[in-house]
Motif scaffolding. Structure first.
Motif, PDB file in Angstrom:
ATOM      1  N   LEU A   1     -33.845   2.546 -11.936  1.00  0.00           N
ATOM      2  CA  LEU A   1     -34.826   1.911 -12.818  1.00  0.00           C
ATOM      3  C   LEU A   1     -35.681   2.962 -13.515  1.00  0.00           C
ATOM      4  O   LEU A   1     -35.849   2.947 -14.747  1.00  0.00           O
ATOM      5  CB  LEU A   1     -35.727   0.997 -11.976  1.00  0.00           C
ATOM      6  CG  LEU A   1     -35.480  -0.502 -11.954  1.00  0.00           C
ATOM      7  CD1 LEU A   1     -34.076  -0.904 -12.315  1.00  0.00           C
ATOM      8  CD2 LEU A   1     -35.877  -1.094 -10.617  1.00  0.00           C
ATOM      9  N   LEU A   2     -36.198   3.873 -12.736  1.00  0.00           N
ATOM     10  CA  LEU A   2     -37.045   4.937 -13.270  1.00  0.00           C
ATOM     11  C   LEU A   2     -36.294   5.742 -14.334  1.00  0.00           C
ATOM     12  O   LEU A   2     -36.823   6.037 -15.416  1.00  0.00           O
ATOM     13  CB  LEU A   2     -37.479   5.861 -12.128  1.00  0.00           C
ATOM     14  CG  LEU A   2     -38.876   5.700 -11.495  1.00  0.00           C
ATOM     15  CD1 LEU A   2     -39.544   4.387 -11.816  1.00  0.00           C
ATOM     16  CD2 LEU A   2     -38.849   5.947 -10.003  1.00  0.00           C
ATOM     17  N   LYS A   3     -35.072   6.100 -14.002  1.00  0.00           N
ATOM     18  CA  LYS A   3     -34.249   6.881 -14.929  1.00  0.00           C
ATOM     19  C   LYS A   3     -34.019   6.140 -16.242  1.00  0.00           C
ATOM     20  O   LYS A   3     -34.079   6.729 -17.319  1.00  0.00           O
ATOM     21  CB  LYS A   3     -32.904   7.177 -14.257  1.00  0.00           C
ATOM     22  CG  LYS A   3     -31.805   7.646 -15.184  1.00  0.00           C
ATOM     23  CD  LYS A   3     -32.075   9.035 -15.716  1.00  0.00           C
ATOM     24  CE  LYS A   3     -31.082   9.404 -16.809  1.00  0.00           C
ATOM     25  NZ  LYS A   3     -31.304  10.770 -17.326  1.00  0.00           N
ATOM     26  N   THR A   4     -33.762   4.858 -16.144  1.00  0.00           N
ATOM     27  CA  THR A   4     -33.435   4.074 -17.325  1.00  0.00           C
ATOM     28  C   THR A   4     -34.636   3.874 -18.236  1.00  0.00           C
ATOM     29  O   THR A   4     -34.522   3.827 -19.459  1.00  0.00           O
ATOM     30  CB  THR A   4     -32.838   2.712 -16.911  1.00  0.00           C
ATOM     31  OG1 THR A   4     -31.757   2.951 -16.016  1.00  0.00           O
ATOM     32  CG2 THR A   4     -32.338   1.938 -18.107  1.00  0.00           C
ATOM     33  N   ILE A   5     -35.808   3.780 -17.628  1.00  0.00           N
ATOM     34  CA  ILE A   5     -37.036   3.616 -18.401  1.00  0.00           C
ATOM     35  C   ILE A   5     -37.486   4.933 -19.042  1.00  0.00           C
ATOM     36  O   ILE A   5     -38.121   4.933 -20.097  1.00  0.00           O
ATOM     37  CB  ILE A   5     -38.166   3.076 -17.493  1.00  0.00           C
ATOM     38  CG1 ILE A   5     -37.847   1.662 -17.030  1.00  0.00           C
ATOM     39  CG2 ILE A   5     -39.495   3.076 -18.231  1.00  0.00           C
ATOM     40  CD1 ILE A   5     -38.778   1.158 -15.954  1.00  0.00           C
ATOM     41  N   ALA A   6     -37.130   6.029 -18.397  1.00  0.00           N
ATOM     42  CA  ALA A   6     -37.616   7.351 -18.801  1.00  0.00           C
ATOM     43  C   ALA A   6     -37.619   7.643 -20.316  1.00  0.00           C
ATOM     44  O   ALA A   6     -38.626   8.110 -20.845  1.00  0.00           O
ATOM     45  CB  ALA A   6     -36.880   8.442 -18.033  1.00  0.00           C
ATOM     46  N   PRO A   7     -36.519   7.373 -21.018  1.00  0.00           N
ATOM     47  CA  PRO A   7     -36.494   7.715 -22.438  1.00  0.00           C
ATOM     48  C   PRO A   7     -37.488   6.927 -23.283  1.00  0.00           C
ATOM     49  O   PRO A   7     -37.896   7.389 -24.353  1.00  0.00           O
ATOM     50  CB  PRO A   7     -35.061   7.372 -22.849  1.00  0.00           C
ATOM     51  CG  PRO A   7     -34.283   7.343 -21.588  1.00  0.00           C
ATOM     52  CD  PRO A   7     -35.237   6.838 -20.557  1.00  0.00           C
ATOM     53  N   GLY A   8     -37.881   5.748 -22.829  1.00  0.00           N
ATOM     54  CA  GLY A   8     -38.843   4.953 -23.590  1.00  0.00           C
ATOM     55  C   GLY A   8     -38.949   3.556 -23.029  1.00  0.00           C
ATOM     56  O   GLY A   8     -38.154   3.164 -22.181  1.00  0.00           O
ATOM     57  N   PRO A   9     -39.954   2.802 -23.465  1.00  0.00           N
ATOM     58  CA  PRO A   9     -40.217   1.448 -22.953  1.00  0.00           C
ATOM     59  C   PRO A   9     -38.998   0.531 -23.051  1.00  0.00           C
ATOM     60  O   PRO A   9     -38.321   0.513 -24.065  1.00  0.00           O
ATOM     61  CB  PRO A   9     -41.333   0.945 -23.883  1.00  0.00           C
ATOM     62  CG  PRO A   9     -41.999   2.178 -24.374  1.00  0.00           C
ATOM     63  CD  PRO A   9     -40.918   3.190 -24.502  1.00  0.00           C
ATOM     64  N   MET A  10     -38.774  -0.200 -21.968  1.00  0.00           N
ATOM     65  CA  MET A  10     -37.671  -1.161 -21.955  1.00  0.00           C
ATOM     66  C   MET A  10     -38.087  -2.378 -21.157  1.00  0.00           C
ATOM     67  O   MET A  10     -38.919  -2.283 -20.267  1.00  0.00           O
ATOM     68  CB  MET A  10     -36.457  -0.549 -21.266  1.00  0.00           C
ATOM     69  CG  MET A  10     -35.662   0.379 -22.122  1.00  0.00           C
ATOM     70  SD  MET A  10     -34.078   0.710 -21.310  1.00  0.00           S
ATOM     71  CE  MET A  10     -33.010  -0.432 -22.180  1.00  0.00           C
TER      72      MET A  10
END
Lengths: 109, 109
Positions: free
Chosen positions: A17-26
């Motif tokens: 989850l953290l990794k997926t959010i990292a690039p920007g808000p989702m």
DNA sequence: CTACACGTGTCGCTAAACTATATATGTAGA
DNA sequence: TCTACATATATAGTTTAGCGACACGTGTAG
């Protein structure tokens, strides 16, 4: 096709989850979709795992949320990493790598 | 030195146990030692995890036990894989590989 | 006689993930 | 029009794994 018994390993969901959010808000739904996509349909995050996990991370102060209109025109809750979240992410990433390596050592012995 | 917070990932313990027993009969204490050794001190199996897991596997018919004298001259319970255990092991190994690969895909994206 | 390595085991707790369900809206197709 | 599906969030209830802290017992080294 995603496998029936996806069975996420405990502890890795937060990392994902953290990794997926990292690039920007989702938003939650989008996060699950993205994980499914980038894992080549292997990792299927169930709603019953997804939303509680997101709430958990928010309670811990690792992510923050904001309601916003999604691309499809509906309202969705967008999550982003906080500073603490970024730190936690790198810690957990480190832990995962260390752990996965150790498992391989035993398995490939 | 083993890290304080070893935190085994749920689901991998059985795999580790099965793998360690595979070459030949071993007793619980020895299994834990061997895992600690081959993982370069990273994977520490707690007694509170080890024995219940062994009992669980035996109940499922994946391993069998027999009391025998250990190398140190004491009685110890030696576990070996059953046919079902061997099969289960290869299934779980496959699952782990598939899973670890998928995680890497997401993490290294 | 004390501490430690060996060896097995249980009880009670926490927390994570799953299943199933509920709610609500928009759109595509029969 | 009715149905099904994609989008989107959420919770209640259950299961189960792993952990920490114990308890038990032996043999050996210091």
């Amino acid at each position: 096709m995603p496998q029936k018994k996806s069975d996420l390993l405990q502890g890795t969901l937060d990392l994902l989850l953290l990794k997926t959010i990292a690039p920007g808000p989702m938003h939650g739904y989008g996060i699950a979709q993205r994980i499914l996509l980038t894992s080549k349909e292997v990792l299927q995050v169930q709603q019953g795992s997804l939303y509680p996990a997101l709430h958990r991370l928010e309670r811990k102060g690792l992510i923050t949320s904001k309601w916003k209109e999604s691309e499809s025109g509906r309202m969705a809750k967008y999550y982003s990493l906080t500073a603490a979240g970024k730190k936690q992410f790198s810690t957990e990433l480190e832990h995962w790598r260390r752990y996965a390596t150790a498992i391989s050592l035993v398995l490939e012995a």
